[in-house]
Scaffold this motif. Structure first.
Motif, PDB file in Angstrom:
ATOM      1  N   SER A 292       0.822  -1.207   0.000  1.00 38.25           N
ATOM      2  CA  SER A 292       0.000   0.000   0.000  1.00 38.25           C
ATOM      3  C   SER A 292       0.859   1.262   0.000  1.00 38.25           C
TER       4      SER A 292
ATOM      5  N   SER B 258      -1.047   3.933   4.917  1.00 41.58           N
ATOM      6  CA  SER B 258      -2.120   3.339   5.701  1.00 41.58           C
ATOM      7  C   SER B 258      -1.614   3.014   7.089  1.00 41.58           C
TER       8      SER B 258
ATOM      9  N   GLN C 282      -2.898  -1.102   8.973  1.00 43.19           N
ATOM     10  CA  GLN C 282      -2.566  -2.487   8.641  1.00 43.19           C
ATOM     11  C   GLN C 282      -2.683  -3.392   9.859  1.00 43.19           C
TER      12      GLN C 282
ATOM     13  N   PHE D 169      -6.308  -4.056  10.314  1.00 40.73           N
ATOM     14  CA  PHE D 169      -6.832  -5.061   9.394  1.00 40.73           C
ATOM     15  C   PHE D 169      -6.467  -6.459   9.874  1.00 40.73           C
TER      16      PHE D 169
ATOM     17  N   ALA E  94     -11.543  -2.132   4.044  1.00 38.06           N
ATOM     18  CA  ALA E  94     -10.583  -1.195   3.463  1.00 38.06           C
ATOM     19  C   ALA E  94     -11.170  -0.544   2.225  1.00 38.06           C
ATOM     20  N   TYR E  95     -11.808  -1.347   1.387  1.00 38.38           N
ATOM     21  CA  TYR E  95     -12.320  -0.800   0.133  1.00 38.38           C
ATOM     22  C   TYR E  95     -13.411   0.231   0.408  1.00 38.38           C
TER      23      TYR E  95
ATOM     24  N   ALA F  22     -11.875   3.394   1.825  1.00 40.14           N
ATOM     25  CA  ALA F  22     -11.071   4.101   0.843  1.00 40.14           C
ATOM     26  C   ALA F  22     -11.953   4.759  -0.219  1.00 40.14           C
TER      27      ALA F  22
ATOM     28  N   SER G  56      -7.347   6.326   7.489  1.00 37.59           N
ATOM     29  CA  SER G  56      -6.928   5.005   7.938  1.00 37.59           C
ATOM     30  C   SER G  56      -6.628   5.023   9.433  1.00 37.59           C
TER      31      SER G  56
ATOM     32  N   SER H 230      -7.856   2.052  -4.345  1.00 37.74           N
ATOM     33  CA  SER H 230      -8.685   1.420  -3.329  1.00 37.74           C
ATOM     34  C   SER H 230      -8.568  -0.091  -3.402  1.00 37.74           C
TER      35      SER H 230
ATOM     36  N   LEU I  86      -5.405  -1.139  -1.841  1.00 32.84           N
ATOM     37  CA  LEU I  86      -5.509  -1.123  -0.378  1.00 32.84           C
ATOM     38  C   LEU I  86      -6.288  -2.337   0.104  1.00 32.84           C
ATOM     39  N   ALA I  87      -7.341  -2.703  -0.634  1.00 31.59           N
ATOM     40  CA  ALA I  87      -8.129  -3.862  -0.248  1.00 31.59           C
ATOM     41  C   ALA I  87      -7.286  -5.130  -0.306  1.00 31.59           C
TER      42      ALA I  87
ATOM     43  N   ALA J 131      -5.089  -5.176   2.593  1.00 32.31           N
ATOM     44  CA  ALA J 131      -5.844  -5.498   3.811  1.00 32.31           C
ATOM     45  C   ALA J 131      -6.108  -6.993   3.893  1.00 32.31           C
TER      46      ALA J 131
END
Lengths: 280, 348
Positions: B49, B57, B60, B63, B97-98, B101, B116, B204, B207-208, B211
């Motif tokens: 990320s 982020s 983490q 997550f 996360a999605y 974001a 975040s 995004s 990031l997902a 995650a």
């Protein structure tokens, strides 16, 4: 109800002092400083060890010294041509280091000192005198910064750097030292906030990030661009927090700053234009 | 574009083989290898990320905590079988996360960092106060090991095969069209928009993906430690993951793994647990100032130039070289103007 609002206003005055550095630094340097809560924490810790009025000065000095580290890091990173995000990451590291330092030296004890045990009665409402002192100090500082920005040559330079760093540099303004000075001013302002918190509600070593957080929330409520908005934002966060403390559970109160940040970011996004570019 | 050899995945597979064959020799090595593997996954997610997508982020650790709590709640409290729980531990953090974001930030860098952190804070508060699901401050204990992998040596192999799989996924994503789009975004977001890259959805989903990696680490963590509480995977874990990624070289695929192994070794020599934050925070600041591309970035300098894309601060060199050799093209004009004005003295 009115009592909660009043209490929120008095707490919010301190939050405004935390929001002010964020607002200044974001406008002049386009970055965010996660270590603001750390400066406040360090100032509070030092001030509660050294007694008397000397302690206040020592606390402020500690806050400024901590922000001097950040200013140095900021200057080095800027000189290497780094973007705002890496500076934000460095400030996050500094914040963690500061709260760990406080834990190492002072342990888990809370820093609190109460000066007044009596309450003032104003129109049938109980008000802590310390709260009024907080309010006055916050108003004076916010007003001072606003005057500085609008009326002095330094303020004009700061505003020029905020509008366009490149153009300001071309006009002969030393932008980097100005930005570093803004970081230092942030240390001073949040140091004052830390001292006021010691004398009102108290804090311990875990407070660093949550203070930063409250500062952000207050800074972005009404937009990040001016000191007066930070003051109003601080009041707003304070009132929301006091109301939720009065009418809901502790869980909701703890969530207030984080939820506020998310909600305001969503709101700001709804208002923002659809396409924005990195280059002007 | 010709598909390159998946170099990083091969190197990682060899490293994982070596670790898995050496670690069972000593009980303490084994424990170290398992924890290093789990943290490698978290810092890989931070590297994906931050290093590739440029998203700072700070969630983490959160997550990973979501993955761990999902495992503890569905696996232990409700008694679900292992594989559906693993799927849930991957999907739920990714979804979270999605949504954050996409819904909150439209991926402006600073706003995303802030969001975040807010998310991580919320996760921690919920973990502390939702007693009926998360066990509050006490947490959930007594989580059974993964069936078939109860022995630490076998579990170690499971952990490192997760790391290898993560690296394979990471590398193939970076070699796909998405990865190339990501490179454009990292260098110049406006250019990417002009090229028709849908920047916010791309970032995004990256990031997902990261995650989901962190969620897998949480799943492994809770099966190994058999216990999860709000303090297990908190903001401290997020910052150490970022630090490990930055130390190793966040923009290199293998950087986070290298950083994790090195720092986990170093932390063993720390005098007090309280000093950990001071060490992590201070090291992060120093690394950012001194060696901004991490260890692998430092090594890269000594290597002869390869076809790999170079670090983002170099690109005006070819522009200048071209300007001296031939007539400058139209769109390079503003860039050449901008070079002497910027405050960096080191422009060659």
């Amino acid at each position: 109800m009115i009592e909660y609002i009043l209490r929120g206003l008095l707490n919010g005055a301190v939050y405004a002092l935390l929001a002010l550095p964020m607002s200044l630094l974001f406008s002049t340097a386009g970055t965010i400083d996660f270590a603001v809560g750390g400066y406040a924490l360090l100032a509070a810790a030092v001030a509660s060890t050294v007694s008397g009025p000397l302690g206040l000065a020592a606390g402020l000095a500690a806050g400024v010294a901590a922000s001097a580290i950040m200013a140095l890091v900021f200057a080095l990173l800027k000189r290497a041509g780094e973007a705002g995000i890496r500076i934000a990451l460095a400030s996050f590291g500094l914040s963690v280091a500061l709260s760990s330092f406080v834990l190492l030296v002072w342990g888990t004890q809370p820093f609190v000192r109460s000066t007044y045990s009596t309450f003032l009665e104003v129109f049938g409402l109980r008000v802590s005198p310390q709260g009024l002192i907080n309010l006055v100090i916050a108003l004076v500082l916010v007003g001072g910064v606003q005057l500085l920005l609008l009326r002095t040559g330094l303020g004009r330079m700061l505003r020029a750097a905020a509008a366009s760093p490149l153009a300001a540099e071309l006009a002969g303004i030393a932008v980097l030292p100005l930005q570093c000075a803004t970081v230092l001013a942030g240390g001073l302002l949040s140091g004052v906030a830390g001292l006021l918190i010691v004398y009102s509600s108290g804090l311990d070593f875990t407070a660093s990030l949550s203070l930063t957080f409250i500062g952000f929330a207050a800074a972005i409520v009404f937009g990040i661009k001016s000191p007066i908005r930070s003051l109003l934002g601080g009041f707003a966060i304070g009132i929301i927090e006091a109301l939720s403390a009065g009418y809901t559970s502790g869980l909701v109160t703890a969530m207030v700053p984080a939820v506020c940040i998310l909600v305001f970011l969503i709101a700001a996004q709804l208002l923002a234009p659809n396409y924005t570019g990195d280059r002007p | 574009m010709i598909r390159r050899l998946p170099r990083n995945s091969l190197v990682m597979a060899v490293i994982a083989l070596v670790i898995c064959s050496l670690a069972p020799l000593k009980a303490s090595w084994l424990d170290f290898a398992v924890m290093a593997g789990i943290f490698s996954l978290i810092s890989l997610s931070a590297g994906l990320s931050y290093g590739q997508a440029g998203i700072l982020s700070m969630a983490q650790g959160a997550f990973a905590a979501v993955g761990a709590y999902v495992t503890a709640f569905f696996g232990t409290r409700l008694g679900w079988p292992t594989l559906p729980v693993l799927a849930l531990a991957l999907i739920l953090p990714a979804l979270l996360a999605y949504c954050v974001a996409r819904g909150v930030t439209r991926m402006a860098p600073l706003a995303t960092a802030l969001a975040s952190l807010a998310l991580a804070n919320l996760v921690e508060i919920i973990a502390k106060s939702w007693d009926s699901v998360t066990g509050g401050y006490i947490g959930i204990a007594g989580i059974a090991p993964v069936p078939g992998f109860a022995r630490p040596a076998l579990f170690n192999i499971l952990v490192w095969s997760f790391v290898v799989i993560a690296i394979i996924v990471y590398e193939s994503v970076m070699q796909s069209a998405h990865g190339r789009a990501l490179n454009v975004v990292r260098h110049d977001r406006t250019r990417a928009i002009a090229d028709g890259v849908a920047v916010a959805p791309l970032l995004s989903s990256m990031l997902a993906l990261s995650a989901a990696m962190a969620g897998a680490a949480g799943w492994l963590y809770v099966h190994y430690v058999t216990y999860i509480s709000p303090q297990s995977l908190d903001t401290g874990v997020s910052i150490s993951a970022l630090l490990m990624a930055v130390v190793g070289g966040a923009s290199y695929i293998l950087g986070p793994v290298l950083g994790t192994v090195l720092l986990s070794l170093l932390v063993k020599f720390l005098p007090a647990a309280e000093a950990q934050g001071l060490f992590y925070g201070g090291a992060l600041v120093i690394i950012l100032v001194v060696a901004r591309n991490g260890i692998l970035g430092g090594l890269e300098r000594f290597r002869p130039r390869s076809d790999k894309e170079r670090a983002p601060h170099v690109p005006h060199v070819p522009a200048e070289a071209r300007a001296t050799s031939s007539a400058p093209s139209q769109h390079e004009e503003p860039k050449r103007e901008a070079v002497p004005l910027s405050s960096e003295p080191g422009a060659p």
